[in-house]
Design a protein around this motif. Structure first.
Motif, PDB file in Angstrom:
ATOM      1  N   ARG A 298     -42.770  -4.825  60.694  1.00  0.00           N
ATOM      2  CA  ARG A 298     -43.824  -5.305  59.800  1.00  0.00           C
ATOM      3  C   ARG A 298     -44.413  -6.611  60.342  1.00  0.00           C
ATOM      4  O   ARG A 298     -45.630  -6.812  60.311  1.00  0.00           O
ATOM      5  CB  ARG A 298     -43.262  -5.519  58.387  1.00  0.00           C
ATOM      6  CG  ARG A 298     -44.343  -5.737  57.339  1.00  0.00           C
ATOM      7  CD  ARG A 298     -43.699  -6.079  55.988  1.00  0.00           C
ATOM      8  NE  ARG A 298     -43.018  -4.949  55.408  1.00  0.00           N
ATOM      9  CZ  ARG A 298     -43.584  -4.108  54.537  1.00  0.00           C
ATOM     10  NH1 ARG A 298     -44.842  -4.275  54.193  1.00  0.00           N
ATOM     11  NH2 ARG A 298     -42.904  -3.111  54.027  1.00  0.00           N
TER      12      ARG A 298
ATOM     13  N   GLY B 138     -45.136   2.622  59.485  1.00  0.00           N
ATOM     14  CA  GLY B 138     -43.889   2.216  58.863  1.00  0.00           C
ATOM     15  C   GLY B 138     -42.681   2.522  59.713  1.00  0.00           C
ATOM     16  O   GLY B 138     -42.793   2.701  60.929  1.00  0.00           O
TER      17      GLY B 138
ATOM     18  N   PHE C  28     -47.323   0.528  54.443  1.00  0.00           N
ATOM     19  CA  PHE C  28     -46.203   0.418  55.378  1.00  0.00           C
ATOM     20  C   PHE C  28     -45.023   1.092  54.695  1.00  0.00           C
ATOM     21  O   PHE C  28     -44.373   0.533  53.816  1.00  0.00           O
ATOM     22  CB  PHE C  28     -45.884  -1.036  55.708  1.00  0.00           C
ATOM     23  CG  PHE C  28     -44.907  -1.187  56.844  1.00  0.00           C
ATOM     24  CD1 PHE C  28     -45.361  -1.449  58.133  1.00  0.00           C
ATOM     25  CD2 PHE C  28     -43.544  -1.053  56.647  1.00  0.00           C
ATOM     26  CE1 PHE C  28     -44.471  -1.573  59.196  1.00  0.00           C
ATOM     27  CE2 PHE C  28     -42.644  -1.171  57.694  1.00  0.00           C
ATOM     28  CZ  PHE C  28     -43.115  -1.441  58.969  1.00  0.00           C
TER      29      PHE C  28
ATOM     30  N   SER D  51     -36.838  -3.108  60.033  1.00  0.00           N
ATOM     31  CA  SER D  51     -38.132  -2.841  59.415  1.00  0.00           C
ATOM     32  C   SER D  51     -38.953  -4.120  59.309  1.00  0.00           C
ATOM     33  O   SER D  51     -40.171  -4.106  59.530  1.00  0.00           O
ATOM     34  CB  SER D  51     -37.941  -2.213  58.035  1.00  0.00           C
ATOM     35  OG  SER D  51     -39.199  -1.870  57.476  1.00  0.00           O
TER      36      SER D  51
END
Length: 567
Positions: free
Chosen positions: A54, A23, A67, A50
């Motif tokens: 991902r 993450g 995550f 982020s």
């Protein structure tokens, strides 16, 4: 992410349940300043970044179960509970206390450095003189502030005792020496809050919103968050679910936080420590650390598009190192791609499964193996030693691979597969099955199918073992060999373990157009826009006689076969 993904898939291949969390760590001064520079709120800035990570995880076929974002609500709750335990649970003198702190602070590293850990330096791009951390080279600034402290120095003996009792806790072992040295000589109490007036982008002290919890305390707790801390179980719970983690996979630049701060914090609240730390080195470009300011950063999404997912995963695991930084170069990747993937794995698969005129098939060869080979006919062949030469490699390679994987030596494990398939290519070159197809006598047909079966078995074993590293390509290889899905687990990755695979003849022709199309349909097709290297550079060959084949991959394969004979 790839390294951790491979370790997770390896455990699953062995029949063990495994869970993988990754993450984005989103709080701290560095994020706050970067967002301000972009003119946007920190949360929006983090949302954008982020999402990119991902997407990268998806593109690289990362099989993460969680995550985490440190801005998640469940994580905030976990940090608050952990924080209250730090304040109230430890014995007298081992919990948090208030004080004033001043020292050299690095925003990009998010930590304080001692006086002997910084030095004067000059920023090459601007010529500006500044102070920088010796360890990371990042700029530091002098900071003085009121703060909550964690009495890290009082955990010195506990930490050293833990290291003594767990000498293999950190891989590689020389990192343990670094950690011990730091604990013995540099351990100081840890400032674990920042004034909200200076840093408001973080999780506030639940009892005093004028203080923001130190970003590394916040970030480290994320491991426990996704293991269920504060939601499924508490510090006092007998059943802690997935906790403790079997392994944390980290970069060398954050070993102190994971090997010193984190175990001490866990000791303070009474939680078990992670069972192992794996600390990898960094990738460099032209022997220099990748840096946006230097312009030598590799875009991982572009790299995945250029090389395809599994070949890039293979390269990263093959050339990754725990002892030194690794050089990233398209020339090096091309060498590995052509030599080990195209010429070794792909070419062997082509040689035994896609044969002009359907002269043999893996299905027929396995059917012969089901009936059992008459060893008298094999051992009476004119070149009987060649027929038996692959046997020891089929016996030994799976065990050696497993040992290397269990020791988290990915490069060594891949080397075992390369050697096995190099020997299989050499085995075919030496036994020359194409000279046996016209003789329909039972003895000769048995010898022909002995060759094809054992070559296919080498590929089958390799395909099973390569699944954690190249999930899609390994599946394509095993599909092409007709290996049933339920027979792709570790117990089948042994010589002769599966006698229920194989496919019918896959016919090819000599027509130039068909040959040209076939290379693009192969397991490892040509890489568009990448110039091929000199063959000697690819094979590190200098003494062998040149092959007469017109096909480049055949020439490379023959050189590899000559190297295998010498080995």
């Amino acid at each position: 992410m790839v390294l951790t993904d491979v370790l997770k898939r390896w455990q699953q291949l062995n029949g063990n349940p495994a869970f993988f969390t990754t993450g984005t760590d989103e709080h701290g001064m560095k994020i706050q300043r970067a967002a301000a520079k972009e003119g946007m709120p920190p949360k929006e800035f983090c949302d954008n970044n982020s999402r990119k990570f991902r997407e990268l995880a998806t593109a690289a076929n990362i099989s993460h179960d969680f995550f985490i974002r440190t801005t998640d609500a469940d994580h905030k709750s976990a940090v608050e509970q952990f924080w209250m335990h730090l304040k109230n649970t430890p014995p007298e003198g081992l919990g948090l206390y208030k004080g004033a702190h001043e020292g050299w602070y690095c925003v990009s590293d998010e930590c304080f450095y001692a006086e002997d850990e910084v030095q004067a330096t000059v920023i090459p791009q601007t010529g500006r003189k500044t102070m920088a951390a010796i360890e990371s080279g990042s700029e530091v600034e002098w900071v003085k502030e009121e703060t909550w402290f964690f009495p890290l120095s009082k955990y010195k003996d506990k930490l050293l005792r833990f290291y003594d009792e767990n000498p293999d806790w950190i891989k590689p072992r020389h990192r343990m020496n670094e950690v011990r040295n730091w604990v013995e000589n540099h351990l100081e109490d840890l400032s674990i809050t920042r004034p909200a007036s200076r840093l408001n982008w973080g999780i506030p002290d639940p009892e005093d919103s004028s203080n923001t919890i130190y970003v590394w305390v916040d970030a480290l707790i994320s491991y426990a968050t996704k293991a269920g801390f504060a939601s499924d179980w508490q510090v006092s719970s007998a059943d802690k679910g997935l906790w403790p983690a079997d392994v944390h996979v980290i970069g060398k630049d954050i070993v102190r936080f994971h090997a010193v701060y984190w175990p001490a914090l866990l000791m303070a609240v009474g939680l078990p420590l992670p069972k192992k730390l794996i600390c990898h080195n960094h990738w460099t470009m032209s022997n220099r650390k990748m840096s946006k300011s230097l312009g030598n950063v590799v875009n991982p999404l572009f790299a995945l598009q250029r090389w395809d997912v599994d070949p890039l995963r293979y390269f990263l695991m093959r050339n990754g190192s725990f002892s030194k930084d690794m050089g990233y170069s398209n020339d090096v990747i091309m060498t590995v791609y052509e030599k080990e993937l195209q010429a070794n794995i792909g070419n062997l698969f082509q040689r035994i499964s896609r044969v002009k005129g359907g002269k043999w098939s893996t299905l027929e060869a396995v059917q012969w193996a089901q009936k059992g080979f008459d060893m008298a006919h094999i051992e009476s062949a004119p070149n009987a030693t060649d027929y038996m030469s692959l046997e020891p490699h089929l016996e030994n390679a799976p065990k050696e691979f497993r040992d290397q994987m269990d020791d988290v030596d990915l490069s060594g494990a891949i080397r075992e597969i390369f050697q096995l398939l190099s020997q299989a290519n050499r085995f075919i070159s030496d036994t020359e099955p194409w000279t046996l197809v016209r003789d329909k006598s039972p003895e000769t047909q048995m010898r022909l199918n002995w060759i094809i079966y054992h070559s296919a078995d080498a590929l089958r074993i390799a395909g099973i073992l390569l699944q954690p590293i190249m999930p899609s390509k390994a599946a394509e290889l095993l599909d092409g060999l007709g290996v049933k899905p339920e027979r792709r687990t570790i117990e089948f990755a042994e010589k002769g373990k599966d006698l229920d695979f194989g496919v019918a003849p896959q016919l090819t022709t000599n027509r130039a157009r068909d040959r040209a199309m076939a290379q693009w349909e192969s397991l490892f097709p040509p890489v568009p826009g990448v110039e091929l290297l000199d063959e000697e550079a690819v094979t590190e060959h200098s003494a062998s006689a040149p092959s007469k084949s017109k096909n480049r991959l055949d020439r490379v394969s023959e050189i590899l076969a000559q190297q295998a004979r010498r080995d």
